[in-house]
Design a protein around this motif. Structure first.
Motif, short mmCIF file in Angstrom:
data_model
loop_
_atom_site.label_atom_id
_atom_site.label_comp_id
_atom_site.label_asym_id
_atom_site.label_seq_id
_atom_site.Cartn_x
_atom_site.Cartn_y
_atom_site.Cartn_z
N ARG A 1 0.95 -1.11 -0.10
CA ARG A 1 0.12 -0.22 -0.07
C ARG A 1 0.86 1.08 -0.06
O ARG A 1 0.60 2.29 -0.49
CB ARG A 1 -1.18 0.02 1.17
CG ARG A 1 -1.98 -1.03 0.98
CD ARG A 1 -2.84 -1.45 2.34
NE ARG A 1 -3.67 -0.25 2.38
CZ ARG A 1 -4.10 0.24 3.72
NH1 ARG A 1 -4.12 -0.32 4.68
NH2 ARG A 1 -5.01 1.26 3.73
N ALA A 2 1.93 1.28 0.83
CA ALA A 2 2.93 2.54 0.87
C ALA A 2 3.54 2.58 -0.35
O ALA A 2 3.85 3.85 -1.04
CB ALA A 2 4.07 2.30 1.92
N CYS A 3 4.12 1.50 -1.10
CA CYS A 3 4.68 1.61 -2.64
C CYS A 3 3.58 2.14 -3.52
O CYS A 3 3.98 2.96 -4.42
CB CYS A 3 5.18 0.33 -2.70
SG CYS A 3 6.49 -0.27 -1.99
N ALA A 4 2.26 1.70 -3.52
CA ALA A 4 1.29 2.11 -4.58
C ALA A 4 0.88 3.65 -4.30
O ALA A 4 0.88 4.20 -5.12
CB ALA A 4 0.09 1.19 -4.28
N ALA A 5 0.83 3.97 -2.96
CA ALA A 5 0.55 5.36 -2.72
C ALA A 5 1.74 6.17 -3.30
O ALA A 5 1.44 7.33 -3.74
CB ALA A 5 0.45 5.73 -1.15
N ARG A 6 2.90 5.74 -2.96
CA ARG A 6 4.20 6.85 -3.56
C ARG A 6 4.10 6.72 -5.06
O ARG A 6 4.35 7.57 -5.90
CB ARG A 6 5.34 5.94 -2.87
CG ARG A 6 6.65 6.77 -3.64
CD ARG A 6 6.81 8.33 -2.96
NE ARG A 6 7.91 9.02 -3.36
CZ ARG A 6 7.89 10.29 -4.08
NH1 ARG A 6 6.83 10.72 -4.31
NH2 ARG A 6 9.13 10.68 -4.66
N ALA A 7 3.71 5.48 -5.58
CA ALA A 7 3.60 5.53 -7.27
C ALA A 7 2.49 6.40 -7.88
O ALA A 7 2.91 7.03 -8.83
CB ALA A 7 3.54 3.91 -7.42
N ALA A 8 1.52 6.46 -7.05
CA ALA A 8 0.44 7.27 -7.37
C ALA A 8 0.86 8.71 -7.22
O ALA A 8 0.45 9.39 -8.28
CB ALA A 8 -0.74 6.84 -6.52
N GLU A 9 1.67 9.14 -6.28
CA GLU A 9 1.88 10.37 -5.90
C GLU A 9 3.03 10.83 -7.26
O GLU A 9 2.88 11.94 -7.60
CB GLU A 9 2.47 10.71 -4.74
CG GLU A 9 3.29 12.03 -4.45
CD GLU A 9 4.01 11.85 -3.05
OE1 GLU A 9 4.88 12.92 -2.97
OE2 GLU A 9 3.78 11.13 -2.31
N ILE A 10 4.01 9.99 -7.59
CA ILE A 10 4.66 10.30 -8.99
C ILE A 10 3.91 10.23 -10.02
O ILE A 10 4.45 11.41 -10.68
CB ILE A 10 5.74 9.12 -8.84
CG1 ILE A 10 6.95 9.25 -7.89
CG2 ILE A 10 6.79 9.24 -10.18
CD1 ILE A 10 7.69 7.99 -7.48
N ALA A 11 3.20 9.58 -10.21
CA ALA A 11 2.03 9.32 -11.85
C ALA A 11 1.52 10.78 -11.67
O ALA A 11 1.46 11.36 -12.75
CB ALA A 11 1.32 8.32 -11.86
N ARG A 12 0.99 11.32 -10.72
CA ARG A 12 0.19 12.45 -10.46
C ARG A 12 1.13 13.79 -10.83
O ARG A 12 0.91 14.57 -11.39
CB ARG A 12 -0.49 12.73 -9.13
CG ARG A 12 -1.76 11.99 -9.10
CD ARG A 12 -2.98 12.56 -9.69
NE ARG A 12 -3.93 11.55 -9.06
CZ ARG A 12 -4.97 11.15 -10.07
NH1 ARG A 12 -4.74 11.26 -11.33
NH2 ARG A 12 -5.71 10.24 -9.52
N GLY A 13 2.47 13.65 -10.17
CA GLY A 13 3.46 14.70 -10.64
C GLY A 13 3.93 14.74 -12.07
O GLY A 13 3.93 15.72 -12.79
N ASN A 14 4.11 13.44 -12.58
CA ASN A 14 4.20 13.40 -14.15
C ASN A 14 3.02 13.76 -14.97
O ASN A 14 3.56 14.57 -15.79
CB ASN A 14 4.56 12.04 -14.30
CG ASN A 14 5.90 11.27 -13.94
OD1 ASN A 14 6.76 12.14 -13.65
ND2 ASN A 14 5.84 10.05 -13.89
N ALA A 15 1.94 13.66 -14.51
CA ALA A 15 0.75 14.10 -15.24
C ALA A 15 0.76 15.80 -15.56
O ALA A 15 0.51 16.35 -16.44
CB ALA A 15 -0.58 13.62 -14.89
N ALA A 16 1.04 16.34 -14.06
CA ALA A 16 1.27 17.75 -14.21
C ALA A 16 2.28 18.16 -14.82
O ALA A 16 1.96 19.22 -15.89
CB ALA A 16 1.31 18.19 -12.64
#
Length: 81
Positions: free
Chosen positions: A45-60
């Protein structure tokens, strides 16, 4: 060196905005889904949360690049050759 036309900049901007950013949004949504799944381990869950954060940053970032391209600028580090 070939001249980069306004039409080319707009095509590249379309890609960043309508393909790359949307792909990152989908990856972020998937990561958020996994991060919220109580059947997953804390580590997963922690890895997935961090990956989601990175992906949101990439999208921006992709949307920012698209805006710069539409304004006729080529962002530093972007190779359009």
């Amino acid at each position: 060196m070939a001249r980069i036309t306004r039409a080319r900049l707009n095509r590249e901007a379309d890609y960043f905005e309508n393909t790359a950013a949307l792909r990152s949004d989908a990856a972020a949504a998937d990561g958020e889904r996994v991060a919220a799944d109580p059947s997953r381990s804390d580590y997963t869950r922690a890895c997935a949360a961090r990956a989601a954060e990175i992906a949101r940053g990439n999208a921006a970032e992709y949307r920012h690049i698209a805006a710069e391209l539409r304004a006729g600028e080529i962002p530093d580090g972007l190779d359009l050759t």
